[in-house]
Each structure stands twice: as structure tokens, then as C-alpha cells.
Write an enzyme that holds these catalytic residues in place. Structure first.
Site, PDB file in Angstrom:
ATOM      1  N   GLY A 253       0.982  -1.075   0.024  1.00 14.64           N
ATOM      2  CA  GLY A 253       0.109   0.030  -0.009  1.00 14.64           C
ATOM      3  C   GLY A 253       1.005   1.125   0.098  1.00 14.64           C
ATOM      4  O   GLY A 253       0.544   2.084   0.735  1.00 14.64           O
TER       5      GLY A 253
ATOM      6  N   GLY B 141      -0.519   4.981  -1.071  1.00 12.08           N
ATOM      7  CA  GLY B 141      -1.558   5.438  -0.288  1.00 12.08           C
ATOM      8  C   GLY B 141      -1.254   6.899   0.499  1.00 12.08           C
ATOM      9  O   GLY B 141       0.129   7.098   0.298  1.00 12.08           O
TER      10      GLY B 141
ATOM     11  N   ARG C 196      -1.692  -0.764  -7.802  1.00 12.10           N
ATOM     12  CA  ARG C 196      -1.280  -0.056  -8.922  1.00 12.10           C
ATOM     13  C   ARG C 196       0.124   0.773  -8.796  1.00 12.10           C
ATOM     14  O   ARG C 196       0.360   1.246  -7.637  1.00 12.10           O
ATOM     15  CB  ARG C 196      -2.477   1.170  -9.293  1.00 12.10           C
ATOM     16  CG  ARG C 196      -2.503   2.174  -8.210  1.00 12.10           C
ATOM     17  CD  ARG C 196      -3.788   3.190  -8.425  1.00 12.10           C
ATOM     18  NE  ARG C 196      -4.817   2.571  -7.915  1.00 12.10           N
ATOM     19  CZ  ARG C 196      -5.125   2.307  -6.796  1.00 12.10           C
ATOM     20  NH1 ARG C 196      -4.551   2.563  -5.697  1.00 12.10           N
ATOM     21  NH2 ARG C 196      -6.196   1.724  -6.135  1.00 12.10           N
TER      22      ARG C 196
ATOM     23  N   TYR D 159     -15.274   0.013   8.652  1.00 17.71           N
ATOM     24  CA  TYR D 159     -13.908   0.351   8.782  1.00 17.71           C
ATOM     25  C   TYR D 159     -13.525   0.286  10.267  1.00 17.71           C
ATOM     26  O   TYR D 159     -12.608  -0.692  10.418  1.00 17.71           O
ATOM     27  CB  TYR D 159     -13.641   1.892   8.231  1.00 17.71           C
ATOM     28  CG  TYR D 159     -12.286   2.174   8.546  1.00 17.71           C
ATOM     29  CD1 TYR D 159     -12.000   3.239   9.568  1.00 17.71           C
ATOM     30  CD2 TYR D 159     -11.180   1.709   7.667  1.00 17.71           C
ATOM     31  CE1 TYR D 159     -10.615   3.653   9.518  1.00 17.71           C
ATOM     32  CE2 TYR D 159     -10.035   1.915   7.946  1.00 17.71           C
ATOM     33  CZ  TYR D 159      -9.621   3.145   8.850  1.00 17.71           C
ATOM     34  OH  TYR D 159      -8.279   3.832   8.924  1.00 17.71           O
TER      35      TYR D 159
ATOM     36  N   LYS E 231     -10.996  -2.409  11.819  1.00 16.08           N
ATOM     37  CA  LYS E 231     -10.035  -2.214  12.673  1.00 16.08           C
ATOM     38  C   LYS E 231      -9.950  -2.721  14.129  1.00 16.08           C
ATOM     39  O   LYS E 231      -8.758  -3.131  14.666  1.00 16.08           O
ATOM     40  CB  LYS E 231      -9.584  -0.642  12.501  1.00 16.08           C
ATOM     41  CG  LYS E 231      -9.300   0.110  11.255  1.00 16.08           C
ATOM     42  CD  LYS E 231      -7.944  -0.510  11.019  1.00 16.08           C
ATOM     43  CE  LYS E 231      -7.556  -0.064   9.543  1.00 16.08           C
ATOM     44  NZ  LYS E 231      -6.298  -0.663   9.029  1.00 16.08           N
TER      45      LYS E 231
HETATM   46  C1  VAH Z   1     -10.671   7.826   7.690  1.00 23.49           C
HETATM   47  N1  VAH Z   1      -8.667   8.894   7.619  1.00 23.49           N
HETATM   48  O1  VAH Z   1     -11.209   8.924   7.616  1.00 23.49           O
HETATM   49  C2  VAH Z   1      -9.224   7.699   8.165  1.00 23.49           C
HETATM   50  C3  VAH Z   1      -8.915   7.583   9.582  1.00 23.49           C
HETATM   51  C4  VAH Z   1      -9.628   8.552  11.953  1.00 23.49           C
HETATM   52  C5  VAH Z   1      -9.983   8.575  10.711  1.00 23.49           C
HETATM   53  O2  VAH Z   1      -9.138   6.268   9.825  1.00 23.49           O
HETATM   54  O3  VAH Z   1     -11.299   6.826   7.530  1.00 23.49           O
END
Ligand code: VAH
Length: 312
Positions: free
Chosen positions: A6, A9, A34, A140, A144
Site C-alpha cells: 500500500g 496511499g 497500482r 472500517y 480495525k
Molecule cells: C478515515 N482517515 O477517515 C481515516 C482515519 C480516523 C480517520 O481512519 O477513515
């Protein structure tokens, strides 16, 4: 040698540059799904690599005799809400691939990023503790939180030396962020210079933990270079530096661009931001490995506007 997965990024790009400056370009293999910027591609070895493909990662690890992996590939909070299963697949299977390579002793050390997104709507929002209520309400954040549990499990059960920090929102000028909820704090500087105005997708008093990228990169390398015996957290360390609202950023920008105008049009990302803490208690990172932030909001604004102007 080091492999960054990654590497193209928002964090990976700057991590690659910093690690190459520190250890020498040939010692740092960049990889991503990519190709990256011309600068990145010209600055050292690069491999096209799918982070969900175990055999492909194993090939690169064996070929370059990699001993440390920084796994920076993930789908961030806003995009993950649009593609939940793709986000879960990428965020979790990439982590299992790297943890299993370490379990098989093919690599010796791992960095994996967590996020303040592991906290949820019923987490105490001010000075959020290292260990507290964690009921993340985003795809997300769930990925995590699960990832942190697996990191700690592989450390305890197999002795895998995996290290992690819960990044706040990150602000950088070298690359645009990809699909995050805190991206407003990068976009605002670009648009302040281009248009003298910015319409924020988060409301004016949405206070979030944020950090300038130079601090985040320094913290990452400092944690990776610390003696293993100093570390008391093998899920992921809280990491803090500053907290601010979109209105605070606008005030800071106005010190340089007096007639800068901000307006507010909260979208679906407001609900994500409202589920996150406002400030973070990072006492353990300070005590265990000497963490100390250097950039406040005005210094960040100065860095962003100065460098973006030069970039033109
Ligand atoms: C997001 N920049 O906005 C990331 C991050 C705490 C934010 O995990 O998803």
C-alpha cells in the site's frame, strides 16, 4: 529489507520516502495494487502486489529477503460504507496474510495501522482511554477493532512481533487521502488556495483528533525501532497530537488568507465522524516508547499552505 504494502496511499507514500531516506532506497521495496507517482517509482524497487494474495506477497518476501512489512493497504471509512464486503475482505485478509507470514517465520516484524475509528458512539469522547468501551458503528471501525484483536492474539499465541498505532485523521500535502471521513482537513487547504473557499462535509463544531503527517510517520518509525520489551500494548496504541473542528481550521487558514470563506453541508460522513472520539489519551505511547507530537494546527496550516503553493 523492508516491504511496504500500500505504498501509494496517503500514509504509504510518505512512509516509503522516509524509510528510503533512513535505510537506503534499495532496502525498501514499495508495492501497491497500482503504480505510484513518478517520484515514488523512480526512487527504488517497486512491485505490483495484491495485498489479499498470500502467495504473491510470499513471492516478493522471498525474492527480496524481506524481514519487516508495513501493511498500509486498506479501504477507509467512507468508501467502506459503500462497499462493506470488499472493505472487510481487503482489510482483514491482507492482515491475515502478513500475520501468517510472520507466524511461519518468513518475516520478523510487522507494522499495521489501526485508527480512532475503533471507538464508537458510546465511547467516552474526551481524552478517550487506551482501554474503554469499543462498539464501532462503521465497517472500517469494525475491521480495525477485529484486526487489533488478531494482532494481539498472534503476538500472545505465536510470538509475532506486530506493532500498531490508532492513527487520528492525518493531514498531508504530498498525496491526497483516499475515501476517509477526515479528508475535509486536506481538501480545505487545496481549495483555500484554488478557490479561496471550501464547503465542508462535516459540521462546523465537529471536533476530531487529527495529526500532521510528519508526526504520524515519525511515530510509526519510533514505535518500530523501540525495544520489544518496552511495549505493553500489542493490540494498538492510542496516538494523539491535536483535536480541532472545521471552524478551527478555517480560522487558522484566515491568518494566511484573510478572505477565505468556509460553508457547511454535512453529508453521510457526519454520522461517521459523530461516532468517533473528540480527543485521545495517549499516555501509554508516551510512557512506553517516548511519543511526543511536534505539529499544532497553526504549524500544520503553515506547512500545508507553503508546500501546496510551491507545488503549484
Ligand atoms: C478515515 N482517515 O477517515 C481515516 C482515519 C480516523 C480517520 O481512519 O477513515
Amino acid at each position: 529489507p523492508i516491504l511496504i504494502i500500500g505504498a501509494c496511499g496517503q500514509i504509504g507514500t510518505e512512509l516509503t520516502i522516509e524509510l528510503r531516506n533512513k535505510y537506503g532506497s534499495e532496502k525498501v521495496v514499495a508495492s501497491d495494487i497500482r503504480e505510484g507517482s513518478d517520484a515514488l517509482m523512480a526512487s527504488g524497487p517497486f512491485e505490483l502486489l495484491d495485498a489479499t494474495n498470500y502467495a504473491a506477497i510470499e513471492d516478493v518476501v522471498m525474492h527480496y529477503e524481506i524481514d519487516e512489512v508495513y501493511l498500509m493497504a486498506a479501504m477507509l471509512s467512507a468508501t467502506a460504507e459503500k462497499f462493506p464486503m470488499r472493505a472487510w475482505n481487503l482489510n482483514m485478509n491482507s492482515l491475515f496474510n502478513v500475520l501468517n507470514l510472520a507466524k511461519e517465520n518468513k518475516i520478523s516484524k510487522i507494522f499495521w495501522p489501526s485508527s480512532i475509528a475503533v471507538f464508537g458512539p458510546n465511547t467516552p469522547k474526551e481524552n478517550t482511554a487506551q482501554s474503554t468501551i469499543m462498539e464501532p458503528s462503521t465497517v472500517y471501525g469494525i475491521s480495525k477493532q477485529s484486526g487489533e484483536r488478531w494482532c494481539e492474539y498472534y503476538y500472545k499465541k505465536f510470538g509475532v512481533d506486530v506493532r500498531s498505532v490508532r492513527y487520528p485523521g492525518l493531514i498531508s500535502w504530498k498525496t491526497m487521502p483516499g475515501g476517509g471521513t477526515t479528508d475535509y482537513a486536506v481538501e480545505i487547504y487545496h481549495e483555500a488556495l484554488e478557490k479561496g473557499a471550501y464547503q465542508s462535509f462535516l459540521d462546523k463544531d465537529t471536533k476530531l483528533p487529527m495529526m500532521y503527517m510528519d508526526d504520524a510517520i515519525r511515530a510509526t518509525i519510533q514505535l518500530m525501532e523501540s525495544p520489544a520489551e518496552d511495549l505493553t500494548v500489542r493490540s494498538s496504541y492510542n496516538l494523539g497530537s491535536m483535536s480541532f473542528t472545521p471552524q478551527d481550521v478555517a480560522e487558522s487558514i484566515k491568518k494566511h488568507i484573510p478572505d477565505f470563506e468556509i460553508s457547511y453541508a454535512p453529508d453521510f460522513r457526519q454520522k461517521i465522524a459523530d461516532s468517533w472520539p473528540s480527543s485521545i489519551d495517549d499516555t501509554l505511547a508516551k510512557n512506553d516508547w517516548g511519543w511526543k507530537p511536534e505539529f499544532d494546527l497553526d504549524q500544520t496550516t503553515h506547512e500545508m499552505l507553503t508546500n501546496l503553493k510551491k507545488e503549484g
